[in-house]
Design an enzyme around this catalytic site. Sequence first.
Site, mmCIF file in Angstrom:
data_model
loop_
_atom_site.group_PDB
_atom_site.id
_atom_site.type_symbol
_atom_site.label_atom_id
_atom_site.label_comp_id
_atom_site.label_asym_id
_atom_site.label_seq_id
_atom_site.Cartn_x
_atom_site.Cartn_y
_atom_site.Cartn_z
ATOM 1 N N HIS A 96 0.832 -1.208 0.000
ATOM 2 C CA HIS A 96 0.000 0.000 0.000
ATOM 3 C C HIS A 96 0.865 1.255 0.000
ATOM 4 O O HIS A 96 0.613 2.190 -0.778
ATOM 5 C CB HIS A 96 -0.922 0.003 1.222
ATOM 6 N N GLU A 97 1.868 1.288 0.873
ATOM 7 C CA GLU A 97 2.732 2.473 0.930
ATOM 8 C C GLU A 97 3.513 2.653 -0.364
ATOM 9 O O GLU A 97 3.742 3.784 -0.812
ATOM 10 C CB GLU A 97 3.675 2.387 2.138
#
Length: 229
Positions: A96-97
């Site tokens: 996600h990051e």
Amino acid sequence: MLYWVLFIGIAVISWIVQSRFKNKFKKYSEIPLTSGLSGAEIAQKMLHENGIYDVQILVANEGQLSDHYNPANKTVNLSPEVYHGRSVAAAAVAAHECGHAVQHATAYSWLQFRSAMVPVVSIASRLTSWVLMAGVMLMVFSGNPWILAIGVGALFLTTLFSFITLPVEFDASNRALAWLDASNVTPNREEHDGAKDALKWAAMTYVVAALSALVTLLYYAYLLFGRRD
């Protein structure tokens, strides 16, 4: 009266969502990845497969669930349990990051808009509480609405920022899930569904935060425009 009902309702929902998210993260932290990759290794793999070589992967020192991407210095900052973890939760968060890093590299418009707002919103968020408090007092005792109007304006900016954050976060999760499947990092159904579920509840925390900000904005806007009438 209606405001307090909404405020209490949002507070209860926020507590439920936060608790649910933490429980989900704990649950999926106990499910090991078939690939055996750590969060740091997954982050590096995703960045490189997207042609990104100028982003550093660092261990965040802020504690649990402090993971974030910093576009200012191009760093993916992972909490220790994600950086070293080899679980479904670590994979989901790391990807996600990195989804944000991909957004940055591809000039994703919502991220650009959000990043442009950061300096102004940072100042507004620090001053809003004090300005609103002073504005309400001045409005009550002298009828002067201008300080409160400034506070409502600042609160509008922080609320807008919360809503602009939503497409940024949802898009990063979609990019993460698509890449996890395509790269075979989460090859089986249990791992895929676990990563998807973890990211869904993470996204819900942003939705609740945005709604909470909106309720607060509407309350102070009512004080400003309602009393002036």
